[in-house]
Design an enzyme around this catalytic site. Structure first.
Site, PDB file in Angstrom:
ATOM      1  N   LYS A 152     -30.787  10.452  33.158  1.00  0.00           N
ATOM      2  CA  LYS A 152     -31.365  11.797  33.230  1.00  0.00           C
ATOM      3  C   LYS A 152     -30.833  12.697  32.119  1.00  0.00           C
ATOM      4  CE  LYS A 152     -33.570  10.275  36.619  1.00  0.00           C
ATOM      5  NZ  LYS A 152     -33.057   8.908  36.422  1.00  0.00           N
TER       6      LYS A 152
ATOM      7  N   THR B 282     -22.214  -4.975  47.472  1.00  0.00           N
ATOM      8  CA  THR B 282     -21.777  -5.363  46.128  1.00  0.00           C
ATOM      9  C   THR B 282     -22.768  -4.989  45.025  1.00  0.00           C
ATOM     10  OG1 THR B 282     -22.602  -7.571  46.716  1.00  0.00           O
ATOM     11  CG2 THR B 282     -20.232  -7.221  46.812  1.00  0.00           C
TER      12      THR B 282
ATOM     13  N   SER C 198     -25.978  -4.634  42.416  1.00  0.00           N
ATOM     14  CA  SER C 198     -26.819  -5.547  41.645  1.00  0.00           C
ATOM     15  C   SER C 198     -26.505  -5.416  40.165  1.00  0.00           C
ATOM     16  CB  SER C 198     -28.299  -5.240  41.898  1.00  0.00           C
ATOM     17  OG  SER C 198     -28.594  -3.905  41.500  1.00  0.00           O
TER      18      SER C 198
ATOM     19  N   LEU D  98     -41.919  -2.330  32.265  1.00  0.00           N
ATOM     20  CA  LEU D  98     -42.259  -0.902  32.298  1.00  0.00           C
ATOM     21  C   LEU D  98     -42.286  -0.374  33.724  1.00  0.00           C
ATOM     22  CD1 LEU D  98     -44.994  -0.945  29.523  1.00  0.00           C
ATOM     23  CD2 LEU D  98     -42.616  -0.181  29.327  1.00  0.00           C
ATOM     24  N   GLY D  99     -41.206  -0.677  34.441  1.00  0.00           N
ATOM     25  CA  GLY D  99     -40.988  -0.057  35.740  1.00  0.00           C
ATOM     26  C   GLY D  99     -40.339   1.301  35.526  1.00  0.00           C
TER      27      GLY D  99
ATOM     28  N   ILE E 298     -37.099   2.318  35.028  1.00  0.00           N
ATOM     29  CA  ILE E 298     -36.143   2.420  33.931  1.00  0.00           C
ATOM     30  C   ILE E 298     -36.832   2.233  32.583  1.00  0.00           C
ATOM     31  CG2 ILE E 298     -34.092   1.391  32.880  1.00  0.00           C
ATOM     32  CD1 ILE E 298     -33.530   2.990  35.405  1.00  0.00           C
TER      33      ILE E 298
ATOM     34  N   HIS F 204     -49.003  31.902  44.049  1.00  0.00           N
ATOM     35  CA  HIS F 204     -49.846  31.804  42.851  1.00  0.00           C
ATOM     36  C   HIS F 204     -49.149  32.516  41.696  1.00  0.00           C
ATOM     37  CE1 HIS F 204     -53.361  31.898  40.226  1.00  0.00           C
ATOM     38  NE2 HIS F 204     -53.118  33.189  40.031  1.00  0.00           N
TER      39      HIS F 204
END
Length: 471
Positions: free
Chosen positions: A54, A144, A146, A182-183, A185, A438
Site C-alpha cells: 500500500k 504457519t 504461506s 494478475l490476481g 498482488i 450529495h
C-alpha cells in the site's frame, strides 16, 4: 538418552496474524502455552504484504496524479521526476516501522520460556521438536502461513525472478518488468510499477483479472487497468533467458524484460511440519480437511488458522480464524462460529471489490442484478475517476442483498457498507431508505440499488422516499 520435554496445554506454531490472535484467546483462558516461530517475525501483512504494497501504491498514485495536473492548468507538471531509490527507501522505512510495531507489541515482550524461535516438526501426535527441544502439548494450533509459489524451472533465473518476499528489498526500480499472475498482488504491483515509469507487461493464463467472475465487471476491469499497462490473457507464460534479461512468452505475445514478478499465488507452509507423524492426512491439495467454523482438523486436537489453510488469505479473516482456533483449543467443548460476510478489496485504481456471494455462486434464476456505470456519476467526474461499474445482487423474492462486484473509485468504502448491510440481512428497500449525501460516490451505489429494487418482488410498504412517521 532421555530428552527433556516441556509440557503445556497449548502450543501455537507461527507468530503471524492468526497465531497472535489465537494467543490472545489462549492467554485469556489462563492455560499454559508456548508460541513457536521459525523464520522472520512481524506478520506477512506488515513485512511483505498489505502494508508495504500500500505504501508503493500510494507513491505511484501520487506520482501519477502529478502527471495529469496539466488538465487543471498547473504548469511544470511534466518536468517532475521520480527518484526510484528514494521511493523504494520510503517503502522499506515504513515497512520496517510496521514490522517493529508488531514485534514490540507481541513477541518482544515474551520470555524464552514461552516464545521459542525455530521451526517445529511433529514427532508424535502431541509431541513437537524445535531446535532440539521438545514440547508436549494437549492442543496444537498450526498458523504457519504461506509463501510465494515459484515454478521450479524459474528458480534457475535467480534474483531476476521477484516475489513479494523480495520485491520490497529492491534498491532500484527495474527499467522493465513482466508480471505473471494478475490476481490481487499482480494487479496492484503491476499498475504501481507502470505508473512509476517502469515498462510493465502483465500475463495471466485466465481470461479474467483480479479474481473477477462477474462478466460485466471483468470486462470493465480489463479495459480500465489495460490503459496503465498491457494485459495478455488466456495463455500460460513461459520464461527463457536472453543474455542478462528474460524473455516472457504467452501465446502470440512476447516481451524481453529485466525482471519478472511471479505472482502465482501462495503455498501453505505445511510441508516441513511432518504432520503425518500426528496421524493427519494432508489430502488432495496438501491441506488437511478442517472445519472452517471451528478450525479443527477432523476430530483431532489440532487446529488450522490463517493463510496456511488457503481458504481466505486476508488479515481480518486470519484474525477471526485465530480467535476461533484459540477459543476452541482453550475450551473443553468445540464451538462452531458463524463466519463473517466475505469481503475482498484490490487496491488498484479504481478499486476492484468483491462482497458477499460471488457471481459464480449465485442461483441466476432466483437472483436480481442491479447495475450502474460510473461515467455520469457527478463526484467521480469531478475526481476525474468516472470509469468503472458497480453490480449488486439480491434475492429476487425477498429482496435481501446477497453480494456485489465492482470496479470504481472509493470501492473500498462502498464494499464495507455493502458487507455490513449483508451481515445485517437488509433488503434493497431498506438500504434505499438510508440517507445519501450529495455529491458523493455513494450516490453511484444508490443508483445501482434503485436499478436492483425495480427487479425484486418484495417492496417497502410505501414509496422509497417516504419518511417514517413518529408514533
Amino acid at each position: 538418552m532421555t530428552v527433556e520435554e516441556k509440557n503445556v496445554d497449548i502450543a501455537i506454531i507461527g507468530s503471524g496474524s492468526a497465531g497472535l490472535y489465537a494467543l490472545g484467546r489462549v492467554k485469556a483462558s489462563g492455560k499454559s502455552f508456548v508460541l513457536i516461530n521459525g523464520g522472520e517475525q512481524g506478520t506477512t501483512c506488515a513485512r511483505v504484504g498489505c502494508m508495504p504494497s500500500k505504501v508503493l501504491i500510494q507513491i505511484a498514485e501520487d506520482y501519477h496524479r502529478c502527471g495529469i495536473l496539466g488538465r487543471y492548468g498547473v504548469e511544470g507538471h511534466k518536468s517532475l521526476t521520480l527518484d526510484g531509490e528514494e521511493a523504494l527507501g520510503h517503502v522499506q522505512d515504513l515497512r520496517d516501522n510496521f514490522v517493529d510495531r508488531v514485534i514490540s507489541n507481541s513477541t518482544a515482550q515474551m520470555s524464552d520460556e514461552v516464545f521459542l524461535e525455530g521451526y517445529a516438526r511433529f514427532i508424535e501426535p502431541h509431541l513437537l521438536e524445535v531446535n532440539g527441544k521438545r514440547v508436549r502439548a494437549d492442543k496444537i494450533i498450526i498458523a504457519t502461513g504461506s509463501r510465494p509459489v515459484i515454478p521450479k524451472p524459474w528458480q534457475a533465473f535467480g534474483d531476476r525472478i521477484l516475489t513479494t518476499d523480495t520485491l520490497f528489498e529492491q534498491e532500484q526500480l527495474p527499467e522493465s518488468l513482466a508480471v505473471i499472475g494478475l490476481g490481487v498482488i499482480g494487479l496492484e504491483i503491476g499498475q504501481s510499477m507502470a505508473r512509476l515509469g517502469v515498462e510493465t507487461t502483465g500475463f495471466d493464463q485466465l481470461e479474467t483479472i483480479g479474481g473477477l467472475d462477474d462478466p460485466a465487471v471483468a470486462k470493465a476491469a480489463i479495459e480500465i487497468i489495460g490503459r496503465d499497462f498491457p494485459l495478455h490473457l488466456g495463455h500460460p507464460a513461459e520464461i527463457t533467458e536472453e543474455g542478462d534479461k528474460l524473455r516472457v512468452t504467452a501465446g502470440e505475445h512476447s516481451v524481453v524484460v529485466d525482471k519478472v514478478l511471479a505472482s502465482l499465488g501462495r503455498r501453505p507452509n505445511l510441508d516441513n511440519l511432518q504432520i503425518e507423524n500426528a496421524g493427519i492426512d494432508l489430502g488432495v491439495h496438501a491441506i488437511p480437511a478442517y472445519n472452517p467454523n471451528t478450525m479443527q482438523i477432523g476430530d483431532s486436537h489440532i487446529f488450522l488458522a490463517g493463510d496456511v489453510n488457503a481458504e481466505r488469505p486476508l488479515l481480518h479473516e486470519a484474525g477471526d480464524e485465530g480467535r476461533i482456533a484459540g477459543h476452541n483449543a482453550s475450551s473443553d467443548q468445540i464451538q462452531a462460529f458463524k463466519r463473517k460476510t466475505p469481503l475482498a478489496i484490490n487496491f488498484v485504481d479504481p478499486n476492484i471489490c468483491h462482497v458477499g456471494k460471488r457471481w459464480s455462486e449465485l442461483d441466476y434464476a432466483q437472483t436480481a442484478v442491479g447495475e450502474v456505470n460510473m461515467a455520469p456519476v457527478g463526484r467521480a467526474l469531478i475526481m476525474g475517476k468516472n470509469k468503472g461499474v458497480i453490480r449488486v445482487y439480491a434475492d429476487k423474492v425477498s429482496g435481501k442483498l446477497l453480494g456485489a462486484e465492482m470496479i470504481c473509485a472509493k470501492g473500498e468504502n462502498l464494499a464495507h457498507l455493502l458487507a455490513w448491510c449483508i451481515e445485517q440481512e437488509l433488503t434493497v428497500g431498506q438500504l434505499l431508505q438510508m440517507p445519501f449525501y450529495h455529491p458523493v460516490i455513494e450516490e453511484a451505489l444508490q443508483a445501482a440499488l434503485y436499478d436492483l429494487y425495480a427487479k425484486v418482488e418484495t417492496k417497502n410498504s410505501g414509496p422509497i422516499t417516504e419518511l417514517k412517521m413518529i408514533d
